[in-house]
Design an enzyme around this catalytic site. Structure first.
Site, PDB file in Angstrom:
ATOM      1  N   GLY A 235      -0.694   7.848   1.447  1.00 59.93           N
ATOM      2  CA  GLY A 235      -0.789   7.851   2.904  1.00 59.93           C
ATOM      3  C   GLY A 235       0.471   7.432   3.623  1.00 59.93           C
ATOM      4  O   GLY A 235       1.586   7.846   3.283  1.00 59.93           O
TER       5      GLY A 235
ATOM      6  N   GLY B  51       0.809  -1.220   0.000  1.00 58.49           N
ATOM      7  CA  GLY B  51       0.000   0.000   0.000  1.00 58.49           C
ATOM      8  C   GLY B  51       0.834   1.257   0.000  1.00 58.49           C
ATOM      9  O   GLY B  51       0.499   2.240   0.664  1.00 58.49           O
ATOM     10  N   ALA B  52       1.918   1.251  -0.779  1.00 64.36           N
ATOM     11  CA  ALA B  52       2.882   2.358  -0.719  1.00 64.36           C
ATOM     12  C   ALA B  52       2.562   3.502  -1.662  1.00 64.36           C
ATOM     13  O   ALA B  52       3.351   4.437  -1.772  1.00 64.36           O
ATOM     14  CB  ALA B  52       4.282   1.826  -1.024  1.00 64.36           C
ATOM     15  N   ASN B  53       1.418   3.461  -2.327  1.00 61.87           N
ATOM     16  CA  ASN B  53       1.126   4.521  -3.300  1.00 61.87           C
ATOM     17  C   ASN B  53       0.476   5.753  -2.670  1.00 61.87           C
ATOM     18  O   ASN B  53       0.307   6.772  -3.337  1.00 61.87           O
ATOM     19  CB  ASN B  53       0.219   3.990  -4.415  1.00 61.87           C
ATOM     20  CG  ASN B  53      -1.094   3.448  -3.895  1.00 61.87           C
ATOM     21  OD1 ASN B  53      -1.123   2.330  -3.397  1.00 61.87           O
ATOM     22  ND2 ASN B  53      -2.171   4.218  -3.981  1.00 61.87           N
TER      23      ASN B  53
ATOM     24  N   TYR C 149     -13.524  -4.246  11.645  1.00 59.02           N
ATOM     25  CA  TYR C 149     -12.255  -3.529  11.547  1.00 59.02           C
ATOM     26  C   TYR C 149     -11.409  -3.773  12.798  1.00 59.02           C
ATOM     27  O   TYR C 149     -10.207  -4.073  12.706  1.00 59.02           O
ATOM     28  CB  TYR C 149     -12.508  -2.034  11.360  1.00 59.02           C
ATOM     29  CG  TYR C 149     -11.241  -1.210  11.270  1.00 59.02           C
ATOM     30  CD1 TYR C 149     -10.364  -1.384  10.210  1.00 59.02           C
ATOM     31  CD2 TYR C 149     -10.928  -0.262  12.242  1.00 59.02           C
ATOM     32  CE1 TYR C 149      -9.192  -0.627  10.117  1.00 59.02           C
ATOM     33  CE2 TYR C 149      -9.767   0.495  12.155  1.00 59.02           C
ATOM     34  CZ  TYR C 149      -8.901   0.306  11.097  1.00 59.02           C
ATOM     35  OH  TYR C 149      -7.739   1.046  11.008  1.00 59.02           O
TER      36      TYR C 149
ATOM     37  N   SER D 247      -3.766  -0.469  14.414  1.00 61.52           N
ATOM     38  CA  SER D 247      -4.339   0.830  14.766  1.00 61.52           C
ATOM     39  C   SER D 247      -4.834   0.775  16.206  1.00 61.52           C
ATOM     40  O   SER D 247      -4.846  -0.289  16.835  1.00 61.52           O
ATOM     41  CB  SER D 247      -5.493   1.199  13.822  1.00 61.52           C
ATOM     42  OG  SER D 247      -6.715   0.658  14.288  1.00 61.52           O
TER      43      SER D 247
ATOM     44  N   GLY E 200       2.028   4.587   3.730  1.00 61.67           N
ATOM     45  CA  GLY E 200       2.979   3.823   2.935  1.00 61.67           C
ATOM     46  C   GLY E 200       3.848   4.718   2.071  1.00 61.67           C
ATOM     47  O   GLY E 200       5.064   4.499   1.955  1.00 61.67           O
TER      48      GLY E 200
END
Length: 304
Positions: free
Chosen positions: A24, A20-22, A175, A150, A26
Protein backbone atom coordinates in the site's frame (compact mmCIF):
# COMPACT_ATOMS: atom_id res chain seq x y z
CA UNK A 1 1.62 22.64 -11.60
CA UNK A 2 0.61 19.98 -9.06
CA UNK A 3 3.33 18.46 -6.88
CA UNK A 4 4.20 14.88 -7.85
CA UNK A 5 6.85 12.26 -7.12
CA UNK A 6 8.95 13.82 -9.88
CA UNK A 7 9.35 16.88 -7.63
CA UNK A 8 10.97 14.97 -4.76
CA UNK A 9 14.41 16.52 -4.22
CA UNK A 10 17.51 14.37 -4.35
CA UNK A 11 17.56 12.16 -1.24
CA UNK A 12 21.09 10.76 -1.57
CA UNK A 13 22.63 10.00 1.79
CA UNK A 14 19.36 10.19 3.70
CA UNK A 15 18.08 7.28 5.78
CA UNK A 16 14.33 6.76 6.06
CA UNK A 17 12.33 4.31 8.16
CA UNK A 18 8.78 3.52 7.04
CA UNK A 19 6.40 1.46 9.16
CA UNK A 20 4.10 -0.89 7.28
CA UNK A 21 6.25 -0.59 4.17
CA UNK A 22 5.47 -4.01 2.70
CA UNK A 23 2.25 -2.90 0.93
CA UNK A 24 0.00 0.00 0.00
CA UNK A 25 1.04 3.53 0.89
CA UNK A 26 4.18 2.41 2.68
CA UNK A 27 5.41 0.39 -0.28
CA UNK A 28 4.80 3.27 -2.71
CA UNK A 29 6.48 5.73 -0.35
CA UNK A 30 9.53 3.48 -0.18
CA UNK A 31 9.56 3.14 -3.96
CA UNK A 32 9.53 6.91 -4.50
CA UNK A 33 12.26 7.59 -1.92
CA UNK A 34 14.52 4.85 -3.29
CA UNK A 35 14.15 6.26 -6.78
CA UNK A 36 15.49 9.57 -5.49
CA UNK A 37 18.50 7.99 -3.78
CA UNK A 38 17.40 7.50 -0.17
CA UNK A 39 18.23 4.35 1.75
CA UNK A 40 15.04 2.91 3.20
CA UNK A 41 14.34 0.66 6.17
CA UNK A 42 11.17 -1.39 5.74
CA UNK A 43 9.81 -1.76 9.29
CA UNK A 44 7.23 -4.54 9.15
CA UNK A 45 5.58 -7.12 11.39
CA UNK A 46 6.17 -10.01 8.98
CA UNK A 47 9.79 -10.61 7.88
CA UNK A 48 8.52 -12.76 5.01
CA UNK A 49 6.28 -10.02 3.59
CA UNK A 50 9.03 -7.47 4.15
CA UNK A 51 11.47 -9.58 2.12
CA UNK A 52 8.95 -9.93 -0.72
CA UNK A 53 8.56 -6.15 -0.72
CA UNK A 54 12.34 -5.71 -0.75
CA UNK A 55 12.63 -7.92 -3.82
CA UNK A 56 9.88 -5.95 -5.51
CA UNK A 57 11.58 -2.64 -4.73
CA UNK A 58 15.13 -3.52 -5.75
CA UNK A 59 14.68 -2.47 -9.42
CA UNK A 60 13.49 0.97 -8.27
CA UNK A 61 16.49 1.71 -6.04
CA UNK A 62 18.90 4.24 -7.52
CA UNK A 63 22.61 3.52 -7.31
CA UNK A 64 23.74 4.10 -3.75
CA UNK A 65 20.29 3.52 -2.26
CA UNK A 66 20.01 0.53 0.06
CA UNK A 67 17.00 -1.40 1.37
CA UNK A 68 17.12 -2.83 4.88
CA UNK A 69 14.52 -4.78 6.86
CA UNK A 70 13.52 -4.27 10.49
CA UNK A 71 11.07 -6.52 12.30
CA UNK A 72 8.52 -4.34 14.10
CA UNK A 73 5.21 -5.27 15.68
CA UNK A 74 3.41 -2.07 16.69
CA UNK A 75 0.92 -4.16 18.68
CA UNK A 76 3.68 -5.17 21.09
CA UNK A 77 5.67 -2.40 22.76
CA UNK A 78 8.51 -4.77 23.62
CA UNK A 79 8.95 -5.25 19.87
CA UNK A 80 8.92 -1.46 19.39
CA UNK A 81 11.67 -1.03 21.98
CA UNK A 82 13.72 -3.87 20.49
CA UNK A 83 13.43 -2.39 16.98
CA UNK A 84 14.62 1.01 18.23
CA UNK A 85 17.64 -0.63 19.87
CA UNK A 86 18.46 -2.51 16.67
CA UNK A 87 18.30 0.68 14.65
CA UNK A 88 20.59 2.42 17.11
CA UNK A 89 23.10 -0.42 16.87
CA UNK A 90 22.98 -0.66 13.06
CA UNK A 91 23.01 3.02 12.10
CA UNK A 92 23.16 5.35 15.08
CA UNK A 93 21.18 7.93 13.13
CA UNK A 94 17.93 8.51 11.23
CA UNK A 95 16.87 11.32 8.90
CA UNK A 96 13.23 10.51 8.25
CA UNK A 97 10.59 8.56 10.15
CA UNK A 98 7.27 7.89 8.42
CA UNK A 99 4.64 6.51 10.80
CA UNK A 100 2.58 4.89 8.06
CA UNK A 101 1.32 1.51 9.29
CA UNK A 102 -2.25 1.13 10.49
CA UNK A 103 -5.39 -0.93 10.84
CA UNK A 104 -8.94 0.18 10.13
CA UNK A 105 -12.46 -0.62 11.27
CA UNK A 106 -11.70 -3.82 13.16
CA UNK A 107 -14.01 -5.62 15.59
CA UNK A 108 -12.79 -5.08 19.12
CA UNK A 109 -9.66 -7.02 20.02
CA UNK A 110 -6.60 -6.31 22.12
CA UNK A 111 -2.90 -5.93 21.43
CA UNK A 112 -0.43 -8.09 23.34
CA UNK A 113 -0.15 -5.24 25.84
CA UNK A 114 -3.92 -5.17 26.41
CA UNK A 115 -4.79 -2.04 24.40
CA UNK A 116 -7.72 -1.76 22.02
CA UNK A 117 -6.13 -2.75 18.75
CA UNK A 118 -6.78 0.33 16.62
CA UNK A 119 -5.71 2.78 19.33
CA UNK A 120 -2.79 0.54 20.29
CA UNK A 121 -1.35 0.12 16.78
CA UNK A 122 -2.30 3.35 15.06
CA UNK A 123 -1.43 5.66 17.94
CA UNK A 124 0.38 4.10 20.90
CA UNK A 125 2.77 1.96 18.84
CA UNK A 126 3.85 4.95 16.76
CA UNK A 127 3.95 7.21 19.83
CA UNK A 128 6.38 4.83 21.54
CA UNK A 129 8.43 4.28 18.39
CA UNK A 130 8.82 7.99 17.70
CA UNK A 131 9.96 8.82 21.22
CA UNK A 132 12.44 5.93 21.15
CA UNK A 133 13.91 7.13 17.82
CA UNK A 134 14.07 10.86 18.54
CA UNK A 135 17.67 10.64 19.79
CA UNK A 136 18.64 9.30 16.34
CA UNK A 137 16.84 12.16 14.58
CA UNK A 138 18.17 15.02 16.69
CA UNK A 139 21.05 16.78 15.05
CA UNK A 140 20.39 15.41 11.57
CA UNK A 141 19.95 18.08 8.87
CA UNK A 142 16.27 18.53 7.99
CA UNK A 143 15.18 15.58 10.14
CA UNK A 144 11.44 14.94 9.87
CA UNK A 145 8.74 12.79 11.45
CA UNK A 146 5.62 12.26 9.31
CA UNK A 147 2.60 10.71 10.99
CA UNK A 148 -0.06 9.38 8.62
CA UNK A 149 -3.67 10.01 9.60
CA UNK A 150 -6.89 9.90 7.55
CA UNK A 151 -10.03 11.89 6.87
CA UNK A 152 -11.59 9.98 9.78
CA UNK A 153 -9.86 12.47 12.07
CA UNK A 154 -12.64 14.96 11.30
CA UNK A 155 -15.25 12.64 12.79
CA UNK A 156 -13.13 11.40 15.67
CA UNK A 157 -13.15 12.22 19.35
CA UNK A 158 -10.92 11.08 22.21
CA UNK A 159 -12.92 9.11 24.76
CA UNK A 160 -10.62 9.74 27.72
CA UNK A 161 -13.03 7.96 30.05
CA UNK A 162 -13.08 4.82 27.85
CA UNK A 163 -9.99 4.87 25.61
CA UNK A 164 -9.95 1.10 25.21
CA UNK A 165 -13.64 0.76 24.36
CA UNK A 166 -14.32 -1.44 27.37
CA UNK A 167 -17.76 -0.01 28.18
CA UNK A 168 -18.93 0.74 24.65
CA UNK A 169 -17.22 -0.14 21.40
CA UNK A 170 -17.96 1.06 17.91
CA UNK A 171 -15.23 0.07 15.48
CA UNK A 172 -15.53 3.22 13.36
CA UNK A 173 -15.56 5.50 16.39
CA UNK A 174 -12.44 3.68 17.58
CA UNK A 175 -10.81 4.19 14.18
CA UNK A 176 -11.70 7.89 14.18
CA UNK A 177 -10.28 8.22 17.69
CA UNK A 178 -6.98 6.67 16.62
CA UNK A 179 -6.69 8.89 13.54
CA UNK A 180 -7.49 12.03 15.52
CA UNK A 181 -4.86 10.91 18.02
CA UNK A 182 -2.32 10.73 15.16
CA UNK A 183 -2.85 14.40 14.31
CA UNK A 184 -2.89 15.50 17.93
CA UNK A 185 0.38 13.66 18.47
CA UNK A 186 2.02 15.26 15.41
CA UNK A 187 1.07 18.77 16.55
CA UNK A 188 2.03 18.25 20.17
CA UNK A 189 5.31 16.63 19.16
CA UNK A 190 6.26 19.74 17.17
CA UNK A 191 5.47 21.99 20.12
CA UNK A 192 7.69 19.92 22.40
CA UNK A 193 10.49 19.69 19.85
CA UNK A 194 10.45 23.46 19.41
CA UNK A 195 10.59 23.98 23.18
CA UNK A 196 13.89 22.10 23.31
CA UNK A 197 15.22 23.46 19.98
CA UNK A 198 15.59 19.90 18.72
CA UNK A 199 15.78 20.84 15.04
CA UNK A 200 13.30 18.11 14.04
CA UNK A 201 10.12 18.82 12.06
CA UNK A 202 6.89 16.97 12.86
CA UNK A 203 4.19 16.78 10.20
CA UNK A 204 0.95 14.94 9.47
CA UNK A 205 -0.52 13.72 6.19
CA UNK A 206 -3.55 11.82 5.00
CA UNK A 207 -3.96 9.99 1.69
CA UNK A 208 -7.60 10.65 0.92
CA UNK A 209 -9.41 7.62 -0.46
CA UNK A 210 -6.61 5.37 -1.70
CA UNK A 211 -6.76 1.76 -2.81
CA UNK A 212 -4.82 -0.29 -0.24
CA UNK A 213 -5.35 -3.51 1.68
CA UNK A 214 -7.04 -1.64 4.56
CA UNK A 215 -10.49 -1.53 2.98
CA UNK A 216 -10.73 -5.22 2.00
CA UNK A 217 -9.37 -6.23 5.42
CA UNK A 218 -11.98 -4.11 7.16
CA UNK A 219 -14.83 -5.50 5.04
CA UNK A 220 -13.65 -9.07 5.60
CA UNK A 221 -13.39 -8.51 9.36
CA UNK A 222 -16.89 -7.07 9.56
CA UNK A 223 -18.60 -9.84 7.56
CA UNK A 224 -21.17 -7.21 6.53
CA UNK A 225 -22.74 -7.55 3.09
CA UNK A 226 -23.79 -3.88 3.29
CA UNK A 227 -20.20 -2.75 3.79
CA UNK A 228 -19.02 -5.02 0.99
CA UNK A 229 -21.60 -3.47 -1.33
CA UNK A 230 -20.68 0.07 -0.25
CA UNK A 231 -17.02 -0.68 -0.90
CA UNK A 232 -17.80 -1.89 -4.43
CA UNK A 233 -19.96 1.18 -5.14
CA UNK A 234 -17.18 3.50 -3.95
CA UNK A 235 -14.51 1.84 -6.06
CA UNK A 236 -14.56 4.52 -8.81
CA UNK A 237 -13.65 7.16 -6.19
CA UNK A 238 -10.49 5.38 -5.09
CA UNK A 239 -7.16 6.68 -6.31
CA UNK A 240 -4.07 4.51 -6.56
CA UNK A 241 -1.81 3.83 -3.61
CA UNK A 242 0.95 5.72 -5.43
CA UNK A 243 -1.26 8.79 -5.69
CA UNK A 244 -2.41 8.39 -2.10
CA UNK A 245 1.22 8.32 -0.93
CA UNK A 246 1.95 11.77 -2.36
CA UNK A 247 0.80 13.80 0.69
CA UNK A 248 3.15 11.92 3.01
CA UNK A 249 5.96 12.12 0.45
CA UNK A 250 5.39 15.87 0.16
CA UNK A 251 5.51 16.22 3.94
CA UNK A 252 8.65 14.09 4.06
CA UNK A 253 10.66 15.76 1.31
CA UNK A 254 9.30 19.05 -0.05
CA UNK A 255 11.37 22.15 0.75
CA UNK A 256 9.67 24.80 2.83
CA UNK A 257 7.04 22.67 4.53
CA UNK A 258 5.48 24.34 7.54
CA UNK A 259 6.41 22.94 10.93
CA UNK A 260 3.41 20.99 12.27
CA UNK A 261 1.95 21.17 8.74
CA UNK A 262 -0.77 18.79 7.60
CA UNK A 263 -0.98 17.65 3.97
CA UNK A 264 -3.83 16.00 2.09
CA UNK A 265 -5.29 15.66 -1.44
CA UNK A 266 -6.64 18.89 -2.90
CA UNK A 267 -9.89 17.70 -4.54
CA UNK A 268 -13.32 16.47 -3.45
CA UNK A 269 -12.89 17.61 0.12
CA UNK A 270 -9.57 15.81 0.50
CA UNK A 271 -10.72 12.51 -0.99
CA UNK A 272 -8.37 12.54 -3.98
CA UNK A 273 -6.03 14.75 -5.94
CA UNK A 274 -2.60 16.31 -5.46
CA UNK A 275 -0.98 17.18 -2.12
CA UNK A 276 -1.76 20.49 -0.50
CA UNK A 277 -1.72 21.86 3.01
CA UNK A 278 -5.06 21.15 4.67
CA UNK A 279 -6.83 22.00 7.90
CA UNK A 280 -6.68 19.56 10.77
CA UNK A 281 -9.71 18.45 12.75
CA UNK A 282 -10.84 21.24 15.12
CA UNK A 283 -10.46 18.84 18.06
CA UNK A 284 -6.74 18.53 17.30
CA UNK A 285 -6.22 22.26 17.77
CA UNK A 286 -7.03 22.15 21.50
CA UNK A 287 -3.63 22.31 23.28
CA UNK A 288 -5.06 21.13 26.59
CA UNK A 289 -6.52 18.00 25.00
CA UNK A 290 -3.26 17.36 23.17
CA UNK A 291 -1.28 17.59 26.41
CA UNK A 292 -3.76 15.28 28.12
CA UNK A 293 -3.47 12.69 25.35
CA UNK A 294 0.34 12.88 25.53
CA UNK A 295 0.36 12.33 29.28
CA UNK A 296 -2.06 9.41 29.08
CA UNK A 297 -0.06 7.87 26.22
CA UNK A 298 3.16 8.13 28.21
CA UNK A 299 1.53 6.44 31.19
CA UNK A 300 0.07 3.61 29.11
CA UNK A 301 3.35 2.95 27.29
CA UNK A 302 5.36 3.03 30.52
CA UNK A 303 3.04 0.48 32.09
CA UNK A 304 3.21 -1.99 29.18
Amino acid sequence: MPWSAADIPDQSGRLALITGANSGLGLETARALLARGASVILACRSPERAERARQQLLPDARDGAAIDLLELDLAHLASVRAAACQLQDRYGRLDLLINNAGVMGLPRSLTRDGFERQFGINHLGHFALTLALLPLLRGQPDARVVTVTSGAQYFGSISFDDLQGERRYDRWQAYGQSKLANVMFALELQQRLDAEAAGVTSLAAHPGVARTNLQPASVAASGSWAEALAYRLMTPLFQSAAQGALPQLHAATAPGVRRAGHYAPDQMGGMRGWPTEARVAPAARDPEQRRRLWQVSEELCAAA
